[in-house]
Design a protein around this motif. Structure first.
Motif, PDB file in Angstrom:
ATOM      1  N   ALA A  38       4.459  -0.181  12.038  1.00  0.00           N
ATOM      2  CA  ALA A  38       5.043   0.204  13.330  1.00  0.00           C
ATOM      3  C   ALA A  38       4.135   1.161  14.088  1.00  0.00           C
ATOM      4  O   ALA A  38       3.946   1.021  15.305  1.00  0.00           O
ATOM      5  N   LYS A  39       3.560   2.131  13.402  1.00  0.00           N
ATOM      6  CA  LYS A  39       2.683   3.100  14.066  1.00  0.00           C
ATOM      7  C   LYS A  39       1.400   2.424  14.552  1.00  0.00           C
ATOM      8  O   LYS A  39       0.912   2.703  15.658  1.00  0.00           O
ATOM      9  N   ALA A  40       0.838   1.530  13.735  1.00  0.00           N
ATOM     10  CA  ALA A  40      -0.389   0.830  14.129  1.00  0.00           C
ATOM     11  C   ALA A  40      -0.140  -0.063  15.344  1.00  0.00           C
ATOM     12  O   ALA A  40      -0.959  -0.118  16.263  1.00  0.00           O
ATOM     13  N   PRO A  43      -3.301   7.290   4.819  1.00  0.00           N
ATOM     14  CA  PRO A  43      -3.773   6.655   6.057  1.00  0.00           C
ATOM     15  C   PRO A  43      -2.717   6.611   7.158  1.00  0.00           C
ATOM     16  O   PRO A  43      -3.060   6.623   8.343  1.00  0.00           O
ATOM     17  N   LEU A  44      -1.448   6.572   6.803  1.00  0.00           N
ATOM     18  CA  LEU A  44      -0.371   6.546   7.790  1.00  0.00           C
ATOM     19  C   LEU A  44      -0.440   7.734   8.730  1.00  0.00           C
ATOM     20  O   LEU A  44      -0.054   7.639   9.900  1.00  0.00           O
ATOM     21  N   LEU A  45      -0.949   8.858   8.254  1.00  0.00           N
ATOM     22  CA  LEU A  45      -0.933  10.089   9.033  1.00  0.00           C
ATOM     23  C   LEU A  45      -2.159  10.245   9.935  1.00  0.00           C
ATOM     24  O   LEU A  45      -2.318  11.274  10.584  1.00  0.00           O
ATOM     25  N   GLY A  46      -3.013   9.227   9.972  1.00  0.00           N
ATOM     26  CA  GLY A  46      -4.214   9.288  10.801  1.00  0.00           C
ATOM     27  C   GLY A  46      -4.082   8.498  12.086  1.00  0.00           C
ATOM     28  O   GLY A  46      -3.003   8.025  12.468  1.00  0.00           O
ATOM     29  N   ASN A  47      -5.214   8.347  12.759  1.00  0.00           N
ATOM     30  CA  ASN A  47      -5.301   7.562  13.993  1.00  0.00           C
ATOM     31  C   ASN A  47      -5.351   6.078  13.631  1.00  0.00           C
ATOM     32  O   ASN A  47      -6.273   5.635  12.943  1.00  0.00           O
ATOM     33  N   PRO A  49      -2.063  16.027   0.635  1.00  0.00           N
ATOM     34  CA  PRO A  49      -1.381  14.743   0.835  1.00  0.00           C
ATOM     35  C   PRO A  49      -1.181  14.405   2.304  1.00  0.00           C
ATOM     36  O   PRO A  49      -0.860  13.264   2.640  1.00  0.00           O
ATOM     37  N   THR A  50      -1.362  15.377   3.180  1.00  0.00           N
ATOM     38  CA  THR A  50      -1.257  15.117   4.616  1.00  0.00           C
ATOM     39  C   THR A  50      -2.584  14.702   5.242  1.00  0.00           C
ATOM     40  O   THR A  50      -2.637  14.383   6.426  1.00  0.00           O
ATOM     41  N   SER A  51      -3.657  14.688   4.452  1.00  0.00           N
ATOM     42  CA  SER A  51      -4.943  14.237   4.968  1.00  0.00           C
ATOM     43  C   SER A  51      -4.913  12.728   5.172  1.00  0.00           C
ATOM     44  O   SER A  51      -4.445  11.986   4.295  1.00  0.00           O
ATOM     45  N   PRO A  83       0.825  -1.215   0.000  1.00  0.00           N
ATOM     46  CA  PRO A  83       0.000   0.000   0.000  1.00  0.00           C
ATOM     47  C   PRO A  83       0.856   1.260   0.000  1.00  0.00           C
ATOM     48  O   PRO A  83       1.955   1.283   0.543  1.00  0.00           O
ATOM     49  N   SER A  84       0.325   2.322  -0.600  1.00  0.00           N
ATOM     50  CA  SER A  84       1.088   3.574  -0.653  1.00  0.00           C
ATOM     51  C   SER A  84       1.162   4.223   0.732  1.00  0.00           C
ATOM     52  O   SER A  84       2.221   4.676   1.145  1.00  0.00           O
ATOM     53  N   THR A  85       0.085   4.294   1.456  1.00  0.00           N
ATOM     54  CA  THR A  85      -0.088   4.801   2.829  1.00  0.00           C
ATOM     55  C   THR A  85       0.239   6.275   3.024  1.00  0.00           C
ATOM     56  O   THR A  85      -0.288   6.898   3.930  1.00  0.00           O
ATOM     57  N   ASP A  86       1.119   6.875   2.192  1.00  0.00           N
ATOM     58  CA  ASP A  86       1.587   8.229   2.481  1.00  0.00           C
ATOM     59  C   ASP A  86       1.966   8.959   1.197  1.00  0.00           C
ATOM     60  O   ASP A  86       2.999   8.669   0.583  1.00  0.00           O
ATOM     61  N   LEU A  87       1.141   9.930   0.805  1.00  0.00           N
ATOM     62  CA  LEU A  87       1.388  10.679  -0.429  1.00  0.00           C
ATOM     63  C   LEU A  87       2.410  11.796  -0.271  1.00  0.00           C
ATOM     64  O   LEU A  87       2.743  12.468  -1.234  1.00  0.00           O
TER      65      LEU A  87
END
Length: 359
Positions: free
Chosen positions: A301-303, A271-275, A264-266, A216-220
């Motif tokens: 790692a964040k999850a 998704p990486l940048l969310g909860n 791209p930070t949304s 997955p891309s996870t982070d634009l």
């Protein structure tokens, strides 16, 4: 004149920092992760030749002509395969049911295909959806979500949300509740998959029993090290997106905002940048040589740090989304065997409370 230029630069920098605020995730790059001890099989050379064909399909073309050529070539990936599933078209939501012989249609998978949100279709990913239906004993709904540039990025997101909500209450034969539901996707579709999990949680819907994301891309924002370090070792994404490494990231962020009409930070786009707390069991598969490796590593790692059950399984030397080359590629078959174990583990966890209550 000089002071005017200086003021403009200061304003642009300040505006960039204000619009694209994000947390520093570099500490997650220190997390240990394992890679399977193996060398790419001989069949991997055939995959590399297929990638050359894909690049030749768009060679010399520009704009819409190139996009259409790439879409046509990608749709041909499933041609000639001996697929045993039934492929049944659906108009609302738009997509196709993929049903292996004897599959339990109360068990469902929503599949969200990849293709940089601009190419790909249910047809292009039939090798994956056919295989998923077999190993999960489930009916797979392969979503034909709206693509850019004809549509906005958020149109595709909304299609995913509507499809999931619909799938909870509808199967191939009509209205019926699902007993087991999984969400899966690759690349851009893998990012949609992870974003959809958070949306389901935040809106109080019945959560998926699990999820699978291929590379997955996870982070634009393209801030992970492998986005640049693995350009030369990624035969699929490297030639297409490697040139972005020469562009300052703030320029990429503004261009993404203009193209996607979302920052791209949304967390919707990244998704990486969310909860990442309270998410269902999730399996991520990636290659150690692809550009998106660290996107998967950081998400995992964040999850985990947030308490979610997310696993990252990594293969050496594979191309981006090598699973699409099943059954030709042995490593693709290994990946689906890995998913089959993951699904059994999900079902085992679900049955434990019941068993405990009975005793």
């Amino acid at each position: 004149m000089f002071w005017i230029i200086a003021v403009v630069i200061v304003v642009i920098v300040a505006l960039t920092l204000l619009v694209f605020r994000m947390e520093d995730l570099s500490h997650f790059d220190k997390e240990e992760y394992s890679v399977r001890e193996a060398s790419p099989s001989a069949e991997n050379q055939n995959v590399l030749e297929r990638l050359k064909e894909m690049r030749r399909a768009g060679a010399g073309l520009r704009g819409k002509a190139r996009l259409l050529a790439m879409r046509k070539h990608m749709d041909s990936l499933s041609d000639g395969l001996d697929l045993q599933s039934e492929f049944r078209q659906c108009s609302t939501p738009k997509g196709e049911w993929v049903i292996a012989p004897g599959a339990d249609t109360r068990r469902r998978i929503l599949y969200i295909h990849g293709g940089a949100w601009a190419v790909g279709s249910p047809r292009s990913h039939r090798s994956i959806t056919d295989r998923l239906s077999h190993i999960a004993n489930a009916a797979v709904f392969s979503l034909d979500y709206r693509l850019m540039p004809e549509h906005r990025f958020m149109d595709g997101v909304r299609d995913c949300r509507k499809a999931y909500t619909w799938l909870l209450e509808n199967g191939p034969e009509g209205e019926s509740k699902s007993e087991f539901i999984l969400i899966a996707g690759d690349s851009a579709g893998g990012s949609h998959t992870l974003g959809l999990l958070a949306w389901i949680r935040d809106n109080g819907l019945r959560q998926a029993d699990g999820a699978v994301a291929f590379s997955p891309s996870t982070d634009l924002t393209l801030s992970a090290p492998s986005n640049r370090n693995n350009i030369s070792t990624d035969p699929m994404l490297g030639p297409m997106f490697g040139g972005l490494s020469k562009v300052p990231r703030p320029v990429i962020w503004w261009a993404t905002l203009a193209t996607f009409r979302i920052s791209p930070t949304s967390p919707i786009a990244s998704p990486l940048l969310g909860n990442l707390a309270n998410l269902p069991p999730t399996l991520i598969q990636a290659s150690d040589s692809e550009m998106l490796l660290d996107n998967a590593r950081r998400y995992t790692a964040k999850a985990k740090a947030a308490g979610s059950l997310v696993e990252l399984h990594t293969w050496p030397g594979m191309v981006h989304v090598w699973q699409i080359f099943t059954p030709m590629l042995p490593e693709a078959e290994e990946a689906f065997a890995d998913i089959e174990v993951f699904i059994r583990d999900i079902e085992s966890r679900k049955s434990r409370p019941i068993a405990a209550a009975q005793t």
